[in-house]
Write a protein that holds these residues in place. Structure first.
Motif, PDB file in Angstrom:
ATOM      1  N   ASN A  17      17.124  -1.276  19.395  1.00 51.38           N
ATOM      2  CA  ASN A  17      16.348  -2.143  18.914  1.00 51.38           C
ATOM      3  C   ASN A  17      14.962  -2.537  19.505  1.00 51.38           C
ATOM      4  O   ASN A  17      13.909  -2.975  19.061  1.00 51.38           O
ATOM      5  CB  ASN A  17      16.989  -3.459  18.516  1.00 51.38           C
ATOM      6  N   ALA A  18      15.016  -2.507  20.906  1.00 52.08           N
ATOM      7  CA  ALA A  18      13.896  -2.725  21.791  1.00 52.08           C
ATOM      8  C   ALA A  18      12.823  -1.884  21.911  1.00 52.08           C
ATOM      9  O   ALA A  18      11.518  -2.272  21.872  1.00 52.08           O
ATOM     10  CB  ALA A  18      14.303  -2.419  23.196  1.00 52.08           C
ATOM     11  N   LEU A  19      13.147  -0.896  20.830  1.00 48.49           N
ATOM     12  CA  LEU A  19      11.825   0.160  20.461  1.00 48.49           C
ATOM     13  C   LEU A  19      11.533  -0.309  18.715  1.00 48.49           C
ATOM     14  O   LEU A  19      10.543  -0.082  18.482  1.00 48.49           O
ATOM     15  CB  LEU A  19      12.358   1.747  20.664  1.00 48.49           C
ATOM     16  N   MET A  20      12.772  -0.413  18.132  1.00 46.87           N
ATOM     17  CA  MET A  20      12.407  -0.465  16.649  1.00 46.87           C
ATOM     18  C   MET A  20      11.673  -1.841  16.429  1.00 46.87           C
ATOM     19  O   MET A  20      10.846  -1.772  15.480  1.00 46.87           O
ATOM     20  CB  MET A  20      13.779  -0.485  15.949  1.00 46.87           C
ATOM     21  N   VAL A  21      12.199  -2.820  16.938  1.00 49.23           N
ATOM     22  CA  VAL A  21      11.387  -4.244  16.581  1.00 49.23           C
ATOM     23  C   VAL A  21       9.745  -4.200  16.802  1.00 49.23           C
ATOM     24  O   VAL A  21       9.185  -4.522  16.189  1.00 49.23           O
ATOM     25  CB  VAL A  21      12.190  -5.480  17.401  1.00 49.23           C
ATOM     26  N   PRO A  22       9.307  -3.730  17.961  1.00 56.03           N
ATOM     27  CA  PRO A  22       8.202  -3.811  18.496  1.00 56.03           C
ATOM     28  C   PRO A  22       7.611  -2.751  17.342  1.00 56.03           C
ATOM     29  O   PRO A  22       6.223  -3.213  17.005  1.00 56.03           O
ATOM     30  CB  PRO A  22       7.888  -3.278  19.807  1.00 56.03           C
ATOM     31  N   LEU A  23       7.791  -1.795  16.932  1.00 51.95           N
ATOM     32  CA  LEU A  23       7.329  -0.755  15.896  1.00 51.95           C
ATOM     33  C   LEU A  23       7.121  -1.457  14.667  1.00 51.95           C
ATOM     34  O   LEU A  23       5.952  -1.255  14.121  1.00 51.95           O
ATOM     35  CB  LEU A  23       8.145   0.517  16.149  1.00 51.95           C
ATOM     36  N   LEU A  24       8.155  -1.990  14.405  1.00 49.86           N
ATOM     37  CA  LEU A  24       8.209  -2.564  12.938  1.00 49.86           C
ATOM     38  C   LEU A  24       6.938  -3.930  12.947  1.00 49.86           C
ATOM     39  O   LEU A  24       6.101  -4.177  11.916  1.00 49.86           O
ATOM     40  CB  LEU A  24       9.452  -3.185  12.448  1.00 49.86           C
ATOM     41  N   ILE A  25       6.871  -4.559  14.101  1.00 48.69           N
ATOM     42  CA  ILE A  25       5.950  -5.643  14.349  1.00 48.69           C
ATOM     43  C   ILE A  25       4.476  -5.180  14.227  1.00 48.69           C
ATOM     44  O   ILE A  25       3.749  -5.699  13.337  1.00 48.69           O
ATOM     45  CB  ILE A  25       6.061  -6.423  15.707  1.00 48.69           C
ATOM     46  N   LEU A  26       4.516  -3.905  15.037  1.00 46.53           N
ATOM     47  CA  LEU A  26       3.024  -3.312  14.955  1.00 46.53           C
ATOM     48  C   LEU A  26       2.800  -2.881  13.476  1.00 46.53           C
ATOM     49  O   LEU A  26       1.396  -3.049  13.135  1.00 46.53           O
ATOM     50  CB  LEU A  26       2.980  -2.172  16.070  1.00 46.53           C
ATOM     51  N   ILE A  27       3.664  -2.104  12.846  1.00 45.47           N
ATOM     52  CA  ILE A  27       3.156  -1.751  11.571  1.00 45.47           C
ATOM     53  C   ILE A  27       3.155  -2.957  10.440  1.00 45.47           C
ATOM     54  O   ILE A  27       2.039  -2.794   9.744  1.00 45.47           O
ATOM     55  CB  ILE A  27       4.461  -0.787  10.974  1.00 45.47           C
ATOM     56  N   HIS A  28       3.611  -4.070  10.830  1.00 51.49           N
ATOM     57  CA  HIS A  28       3.675  -5.020   9.434  1.00 51.49           C
ATOM     58  C   HIS A  28       2.487  -5.739  10.037  1.00 51.49           C
ATOM     59  O   HIS A  28       1.502  -6.030   9.127  1.00 51.49           O
ATOM     60  CB  HIS A  28       4.862  -5.866   9.894  1.00 51.49           C
ATOM     61  N   MET A  29       2.059  -6.188  11.072  1.00 54.54           N
ATOM     62  CA  MET A  29       0.673  -6.722  11.466  1.00 54.54           C
ATOM     63  C   MET A  29      -0.249  -6.114  11.078  1.00 54.54           C
ATOM     64  O   MET A  29      -1.504  -6.342  10.548  1.00 54.54           O
ATOM     65  CB  MET A  29       0.865  -7.333  12.901  1.00 54.54           C
ATOM     66  N   THR A  30      -0.252  -4.642  11.486  1.00 55.85           N
ATOM     67  CA  THR A  30      -1.616  -3.865  11.116  1.00 55.85           C
ATOM     68  C   THR A  30      -1.653  -3.572   9.517  1.00 55.85           C
ATOM     69  O   THR A  30      -2.873  -3.853   9.117  1.00 55.85           O
ATOM     70  CB  THR A  30      -1.066  -2.385  11.773  1.00 55.85           C
ATOM     71  N   TRP A  31      -0.705  -3.398   8.751  1.00 56.57           N
ATOM     72  CA  TRP A  31      -0.926  -3.448   7.346  1.00 56.57           C
ATOM     73  C   TRP A  31      -1.241  -4.553   6.993  1.00 56.57           C
ATOM     74  O   TRP A  31      -2.216  -4.717   5.746  1.00 56.57           O
ATOM     75  CB  TRP A  31       0.500  -2.814   6.762  1.00 56.57           C
ATOM     76  N   SER A  32      -0.852  -5.697   7.159  1.00 53.79           N
ATOM     77  CA  SER A  32      -1.026  -7.162   6.735  1.00 53.79           C
ATOM     78  C   SER A  32      -2.568  -7.441   7.184  1.00 53.79           C
ATOM     79  O   SER A  32      -3.026  -8.040   6.272  1.00 53.79           O
ATOM     80  CB  SER A  32      -0.024  -8.220   7.022  1.00 53.79           C
ATOM     81  N   SER A  33      -2.912  -7.222   8.296  1.00 52.91           N
ATOM     82  CA  SER A  33      -4.201  -7.471   8.736  1.00 52.91           C
ATOM     83  C   SER A  33      -5.315  -6.569   7.879  1.00 52.91           C
ATOM     84  O   SER A  33      -6.559  -7.245   7.832  1.00 52.91           O
ATOM     85  CB  SER A  33      -4.481  -7.299  10.123  1.00 52.91           C
ATOM     86  N   ARG A  34      -4.913  -5.379   7.504  1.00 55.80           N
ATOM     87  CA  ARG A  34      -5.817  -4.859   6.604  1.00 55.80           C
ATOM     88  C   ARG A  34      -5.888  -5.010   5.313  1.00 55.80           C
ATOM     89  O   ARG A  34      -6.905  -4.722   4.389  1.00 55.80           O
ATOM     90  CB  ARG A  34      -5.544  -3.247   6.790  1.00 55.80           C
ATOM     91  N   HIS A  35      -4.903  -5.625   4.828  1.00 57.31           N
ATOM     92  CA  HIS A  35      -4.691  -6.130   3.319  1.00 57.31           C
ATOM     93  C   HIS A  35      -5.130  -5.379   2.322  1.00 57.31           C
ATOM     94  O   HIS A  35      -5.975  -5.655   1.654  1.00 57.31           O
ATOM     95  CB  HIS A  35      -5.071  -7.489   3.122  1.00 57.31           C
ATOM     96  N   ALA A  36      -4.635  -3.982   2.519  1.00 61.38           N
ATOM     97  CA  ALA A  36      -5.013  -3.001   1.355  1.00 61.38           C
ATOM     98  C   ALA A  36      -3.922  -1.887   1.373  1.00 61.38           C
ATOM     99  O   ALA A  36      -3.176  -1.718   2.675  1.00 61.38           O
ATOM    100  CB  ALA A  36      -6.315  -2.183   1.751  1.00 61.38           C
ATOM    101  N   VAL A  37      -3.520  -1.318   0.422  1.00 61.55           N
ATOM    102  CA  VAL A  37      -2.343  -0.388   0.274  1.00 61.55           C
ATOM    103  C   VAL A  37      -2.849   0.674   1.090  1.00 61.55           C
ATOM    104  O   VAL A  37      -4.000   1.459   0.883  1.00 61.55           O
ATOM    105  CB  VAL A  37      -2.305   0.144  -1.111  1.00 61.55           C
TER     106      VAL A  37
END
Length: 526
Positions: free
Chosen positions: A90-110
């Motif tokens: 989880n120490a690897l998974m949680v930062p990875l998910l945060i990176l993916i989520h914040m990146t995709w949401s900041s680009r606000h495009a599929v």
């Protein structure tokens, strides 16, 4: 004097907020193990992100925000559970998910199939690193503005210059005075004793910790909201569309899209070489023929209970070949995906025959998974449960779900298979974290002990705190089992050595303390 721009003011606010988060990070984690502190800091990080996003006009309601659910659930595991392996993952998974989520949401495009994974990588490796010098530039610019606003006097710089010039002179004077007066020399010699409690090396490391986290958080958040856009012509491609960020003319994810469009976005890139349907059909016929023979043997000996050849027990027959069966199942899954995406679409009758062969392959693979699952169950009956064996059980269940999703894709082509695989894998991982693996192992091994009288108390005492309530219950019912008392004592020793503070609080540890305290109370009453 030049007036500060809005961007400059926003960046200063972000730098101040990043500094506050860095101080909180130091307070929660420096010298402490992870507990309730982990979800608290994750909440602070998202508060920083969304506060900045609101000022940038970023839409907060997006479908990609569903990724917040696994982020929250996996962050809470540090407060709820104590299994070492999953917490390390989880120490690897949680930062990875945060990176993916914040990146995709900041680009606000599929994201397209090409940029789905490139966006988070580019965000971390390019945009974040590009913003690392920015905090130092802001601090220097702020000092320069203060110096300019003071009418050019620059009193602070003059004081600093005076201190630097006086340092060598003070050193010479102190040496001379110490030589001239013995009492003064002894007073100077006591100065290191007075400064000993300060531990200057540790304090400097603490300041470096806060500065590094401040810089990292600022660079990451600022890179999310103020990315430098790279265009394809910079990488030698056509100049019509940007490589990252929203594609002009594409629909926003919030406006709705069909499953076909979604599969195009999340599916494998087009342009791969296609397999001829005749070649594919021939391969499937040969594979299914071999699997049919294997399944016939399985039903004869393993499922139907027929007599085995002389010298082979059912336990040995079950344990042998488990890894090979799982490997063959993985090969079948790879063949299935390759056929789904890589075969030329033939005429309707040929396509129906090909899909029937693939469905038959799924059926044979399911039988092999059931066989492997039963083999592992018999192996556990003989040797007990371990973390590795429980994880293999979970992996086989995930394989079964993936085969089922592939079967749906066969008969409903618009079904978004790749995206469904990602969702299934992430959901399975979250469920595994909340399945209390160490508790399952303790419960299974204790149930096996009640049937066979065999119990590895050494391994039982090495599990996480989720196992303690089961150990305590068995010890209350079997106080004569000396080996179990040794396992309980190992847990007591671990709990006494930890002495956690409030930010290290953990539910599994708290329950273990209560269970062991009840055992001690019962022993005192007796």
């Amino acid at each position: 004097m030049q007036q500060p721009t809005n961007t400059y003011r926003e960046e200063l606010r972000l730098l101040a907020a990043a500094f506050g988060c860095a101080v909180l990070h130091h307070y929660l984690f420096y010298g402490h193990s992870w507990g309730v502190s982990y979800p608290l800091f994750a909440a602070a990080l998202y508060a920083l992100y969304y506060t900045t996003a609101a000022r940038q006009g970023l839409p907060l309601k997006q479908p990609v925000n569903l990724l917040l659910l696994p982020v929250i659930l996996l962050s809470l595991t540090y407060m709820l559970h104590s299994g070492v392996l999953l917490l390390v993952l989880n120490a690897l998974m949680v930062p990875l998910l945060i990176l993916i989520h914040m990146t995709w949401s900041s680009r606000h495009a599929v994201p397209s199939a090409e940029s789905m994974w490139l966006q988070p990588l580019e965000q971390f490796a390019v945009q974040t690193l590009r913003n690392v010098p920015r905090p130092f530039q802001l601090v220097l610019a702020s000092l320069q503005r203060r110096r300019t606003s003071s009418g050019g006097a620059g009193q602070g710089w003059k004081v600093l210059l005076g201190l630097l010039l006086s340092a060598p002179l003070l050193f010479v004077v102190l040496m001379l005075l110490a030589s001239a007066d013995t009492v003064f020399d002894r007073s100077l010699s006591r100065l290191p004793d007075l400064l000993e409690g300060l531990e200057l090396g540790e304090e400097a490391f603490r300041l470096l910790w806060v500065a590094a986290v401040t810089t990292g958080l600022f660079a990451y958040i600022n890179g999310l909201h103020r990315p430098k856009r790279f265009r394809r012509e910079q990488l030698g491609g056509p100049a019509s569309l940007p490589l990252y960020g929203p594609v002009p003319g594409t629909e926003s994810p919030s406006t709705g899209s069909s499953s076909t469009a979604s599969e195009t976005a999340f599916g494998p890139p087009s342009g791969l070489p296609k397999i001829d349907p005749t070649v594919a059909g021939t391969m499937l016929v040969m594979l299914n023929a071999v699997y049919a023979l294997f399944v016939l043997v399985q039903f004869s000996y393993f499922f139907a209970g027929a007599d085995l050849p002389e010298g082979i027990t059912y336990a040995a027959y079950a344990r042998k070949g488990f890894a090979e069966l799982v490997l063959v199942t993985l090969i079948n899954l790879s063949v299935l995906i390759a056929m789904v995406y890589g075969v030329h679409r033939p005429a309707d009758r040929a396509w129906l025959a090909l899909r029937s062969l693939l469905a038959l392959l799924v059926g044979f693979s399911t039988v092999m998974l059931v066989s492997a699952y039963l083999r592992l169950a018999l192996y556990e009956e003989a040797y007990g449960f371990t973390v590795t064996r429980i994880l293999v059980h979970a992996f086989m269940l995930l394989l079964a779900v993936l085969f089922l999703l592939a079967l749906v894709k066969l008969w409903k082509p618009p079904f978004p298979l790749v995206r469904s695989y990602l969702i299934a894998a992430l959901a399975g991982y979250v469920i595994l974290n909340y399945a209390s693996v160490d508790g399952l192992i303790a419960r299974g091994n204790i149930a096996r002990y009640e049937r066979t009288g065999q119990l590895d108390t050494g391994y039982l005492g090495s599990l996480g705190y989720e196992a303690v309530p089961y150990v305590a219950a068995l010890q209350r019912s079997r106080p004569d089992l000396a080996e179990l008392s040794v396992a309980a004592e190992r847990y007591r020793t671990r709990l006494q050595e930890e002495k956690p503070r409030w930010m290290e609080w953990n539910l599994a540890r708290w329950r273990a303390e209560r269970a062991l305290a009840m055992i001690e109370a019962g022993e005192r009453e007796e």
